[in-house]
Design a protein around this motif. Structure first.
Motif, PDB file in Angstrom:
ATOM      1  N   ARG A 115     -28.697  -3.293  16.675  1.00  0.00           N
ATOM      2  CA  ARG A 115     -29.630  -2.241  16.684  1.00  0.00           C
ATOM      3  C   ARG A 115     -30.143  -2.347  15.087  1.00  0.00           C
ATOM      4  N   GLN A 116     -29.264  -2.794  14.087  1.00  0.00           N
ATOM      5  CA  GLN A 116     -29.676  -2.701  12.818  1.00  0.00           C
ATOM      6  C   GLN A 116     -31.031  -3.888  12.431  1.00  0.00           C
ATOM      7  N   LEU A 117     -30.964  -4.681  13.538  1.00  0.00           N
ATOM      8  CA  LEU A 117     -31.725  -5.911  13.489  1.00  0.00           C
ATOM      9  C   LEU A 117     -33.048  -5.697  14.221  1.00  0.00           C
ATOM     10  N   GLY A 118     -32.949  -4.489  15.076  1.00  0.00           N
ATOM     11  CA  GLY A 118     -34.181  -4.135  15.843  1.00  0.00           C
ATOM     12  C   GLY A 118     -34.108  -4.885  17.271  1.00  0.00           C
ATOM     13  N   HIS A 119     -33.015  -5.014  17.703  1.00  0.00           N
ATOM     14  CA  HIS A 119     -32.879  -5.562  18.893  1.00  0.00           C
ATOM     15  C   HIS A 119     -31.771  -4.700  19.734  1.00  0.00           C
ATOM     16  N   GLY A 120     -32.060  -3.223  19.697  1.00  0.00           N
ATOM     17  CA  GLY A 120     -30.901  -2.314  20.553  1.00  0.00           C
ATOM     18  C   GLY A 120     -31.330  -2.555  22.018  1.00  0.00           C
ATOM     19  N   ASP A 121     -32.246  -2.997  22.485  1.00  0.00           N
ATOM     20  CA  ASP A 121     -32.612  -3.263  23.746  1.00  0.00           C
ATOM     21  C   ASP A 121     -31.504  -4.275  24.662  1.00  0.00           C
ATOM     22  N   LEU A 122     -30.881  -5.127  23.719  1.00  0.00           N
ATOM     23  CA  LEU A 122     -30.180  -6.207  23.987  1.00  0.00           C
ATOM     24  C   LEU A 122     -28.874  -5.734  24.444  1.00  0.00           C
ATOM     25  N   ILE A 123     -28.304  -4.598  24.022  1.00  0.00           N
ATOM     26  CA  ILE A 123     -27.063  -4.264  24.197  1.00  0.00           C
ATOM     27  C   ILE A 123     -26.339  -4.149  25.652  1.00  0.00           C
ATOM     28  N   LYS A 124     -27.483  -3.884  26.459  1.00  0.00           N
ATOM     29  CA  LYS A 124     -26.851  -3.729  27.896  1.00  0.00           C
ATOM     30  C   LYS A 124     -26.313  -4.942  28.299  1.00  0.00           C
ATOM     31  N   LYS A 125     -26.629  -6.234  27.666  1.00  0.00           N
ATOM     32  CA  LYS A 125     -26.175  -7.591  28.019  1.00  0.00           C
ATOM     33  C   LYS A 125     -24.613  -7.742  27.501  1.00  0.00           C
ATOM     34  N   MET A 126     -23.964  -6.641  26.907  1.00  0.00           N
ATOM     35  CA  MET A 126     -22.882  -6.875  26.524  1.00  0.00           C
ATOM     36  C   MET A 126     -21.558  -6.095  27.223  1.00  0.00           C
ATOM     37  N   PRO A 127     -20.651  -6.777  27.909  1.00  0.00           N
ATOM     38  CA  PRO A 127     -19.841  -5.916  28.641  1.00  0.00           C
ATOM     39  C   PRO A 127     -18.825  -5.378  27.568  1.00  0.00           C
ATOM     40  N   GLU A 128     -18.598  -3.874  28.490  1.00  0.00           N
ATOM     41  CA  GLU A 128     -17.516  -3.217  27.828  1.00  0.00           C
ATOM     42  C   GLU A 128     -16.119  -3.901  27.707  1.00  0.00           C
ATOM     43  N   ASN A 129     -15.320  -3.430  26.804  1.00  0.00           N
ATOM     44  CA  ASN A 129     -13.956  -4.306  26.857  1.00  0.00           C
ATOM     45  C   ASN A 129     -12.845  -3.141  26.617  1.00  0.00           C
TER      46      ASN A 129
END
Length: 481
Positions: A169-183
């Motif tokens: 998000r700090q780098l302006g790519h908050g749209d990509l977080i959906k690609k990260m699985p919860e742990n």
């Protein structure tokens, strides 16, 4: 064959000023959320420093990640069956026991408790199966090892996805977080300890964490205690070294392990997996005392024996998986994750393996019967060791494994005390999947996958243990390839 490459989650390199700024934010986030360890060079209990971490989440094919997740309960059950097959363990380990004193000492405890009659038939396994991607046309996971004792970093890596989401998000790519699985590794592992505690069924009972004399990986260990205390304020946890167990515990006439007047329900080992942790007979006597008692062990002695490399190698031999699992698609899926594994026993196949490794040492890794990282030999070291051991019984204490060639990815590794910004380097990642199993020989009470970890290292580094100072903590960014 040139090594394949996966694309980073965002275009790299980052502009210098932006990189310096985001690393500063990431370091503070890490410190304030317990992504830390104690400093080995300047040890003090009063402070922690950041644990090494990869700035951006590393790409990992989603199909292979999901495959590893789905296989974990299957592997949990397989290792549970292996651990309770006396004849199989005896036959598999017989040659290694003659030359590996550490494994022989564990085995002797197992023999003693079986001859006396096993007091506690329930075992708790907090396991972790580790994988590297093998570079082929269809990048597939191959198992590096299966950890049955002190499987670490479930706690800290549970925080990594939130940290990576913050950085993106700090780098302006908050749209990509959906690609990260919860742990949910921390919660899942602790729920296994609590479930074992409840099966013990004594309201006044306590839990013991067996720890090293000096704990560098303190955050990862303590988070388990804090999580259990939050979920179950009634459960008291004590941290004890093996030497303190020897000095402070007894076994009563009910075979209960007693500490400070209270019975022990669960003994969870975060130490006890390598020879240096048993500097005298006192530590071995403590381990035997625990094993003789009614406390539920994590792991039990037979679970630890099942985690030896010799067992891993034997399970990859033709027909062995079928003995435990039968035939069918599931067995084929497990066999598919095995890479080439070879015995070094003094027989025809062992001689062939030695010749193969001497002819092309770079293709192989030489592994002793150890967990904890930093024990394996690579490349020229393989040749040197095999030439030295060729006619010695010592070689039976090792297995030979084909080296896995994982795909490269570009990234930044942030380390405590290192210059900022770090260079953009080629990295490779190792995926670990956590599992919980609780059961007796006859019955499995619980069996599930509970979370994951990603450990990433420089592409030209052989070992990747974070606690050993060789790897860095990471989080997967799932790719649809």
């Amino acid at each position: 064959m040139s090594q394949a490459r996966l694309p980073p989650c965002i275009p790299l390199p980052l502009e210098h000023k932006l990189l310096v700024t985001v690393i500063e934010k990431a370091k503070d986030w890490a410190l304030m959320h317990g992504v830390g360890m104690r400093d080995k060079k300047h040890f003090t209990k009063d402070s922690i420093q950041i644990a090494p971490f990869v700035l951006l989440p590393s790409p990992f094919p989603s199909t292979e990640f999901n495959k590893a997740v789905e296989l974990q309960p299957v592997l949990n059950e397989l290792m549970h069956k292996v651990a309770h097959d006396v004849e199989f363990l005896e036959h598999t380990l017989q040659n290694a026991l003659q030359v590996d004193e550490f494994t022989a000492n564990l085995y002797d405890i197992w023999i003693k408790v079986r001859e006396e009659g096993i007091t506690q038939s329930i075992s708790l396994g907090l396991f972790r199966s580790d994988y590297l991607m093998q570079c082929t046309e269809a990048n597939t996971i191959k198992q590096v090892e299966f950890n049955t004792i002190a499987s670490s970093f479930g706690a800290i890596t549970s925080n990594l996805p939130a940290m990576s989401r913050y950085i993106l998000r700090q780098l302006g790519h908050g749209d990509l977080i959906k690609k990260m699985p919860e742990n949910g590794a921390l919660s899942g592992l602790c729920s296994g300890i609590i479930e074992a505690y409840d099966l013990f069924g004594v309201a006044s009972a306590i839990i013991i964490f067996v720890v090293e004399e000096v704990s560098y990986n303190i955050c990862d260990q303590r988070f388990h205690e804090f999580e259990i205390s939050e979920k179950r304020p009634d459960i008291m946890i004590h941290r004890k070294t093996l030497n303190e167990l020897y000095e402070e515990t007894t076994v009563n006439d009910k075979k209960q392990l007693i500490l400070e007047g209270r019975p022990v329900a669960v003994v969870y080992y975060r130490s006890g997996y390598e020879p240096s942790q048993y500097p005298s007979s006192r530590e071995w006597d403590a381990r035997l005392r625990v094993e003789r008692s009614s406390a539920i062990k994590c792991p039990s002695i037979q679970y630890q024996l099942a985690g030896t490399k010799k067992v891993q190698q034997t399970l990859a031999s033709p027909g062995v998986l079928e003995k435990f699992m039968g035939g069918g698609a599931t067995t084929a899926s497990v066999r598919d994750i095995f890479t080439g594994l070879y015995s070094l026993d003094f027989d025809e196949s062992g001689e062939r393996a030695v010749d193969m490794a001497l002819a092309d040492a770079e293709r192989f890794v030489l592994k002793p019967q150890r967990e904890g990282g930093g024990n394996n030999l690579y490349g020229a070291e393989v040749r040197e060791a095999l030439l030295r051991m060729r006619h010695s019984r010592e070689r039976a204490a090792y297995i030979l494994m084909e080296r896995i060639l994982p795909p490269l990815v570009s990234g930044y590794v942030v380390r405590p005390g290192a210059p900022v910004p770090p260079p953009l380097t080629d990295l490779v990642s190792e995926l670990g999947i956590f599992g919980v199993i609780i059961g007796t020989k006859e019955k499995i009470f619980s069996n599930r996958q509970v979370g994951h970890m990603l450990r990433t290292k420089l592409a030209d580094a052989n070992e990747g243990g974070v606690a050993a100072g060789l790897g860095a903590l990471d989080s997967p960014f799932l790719l649809d390839l």
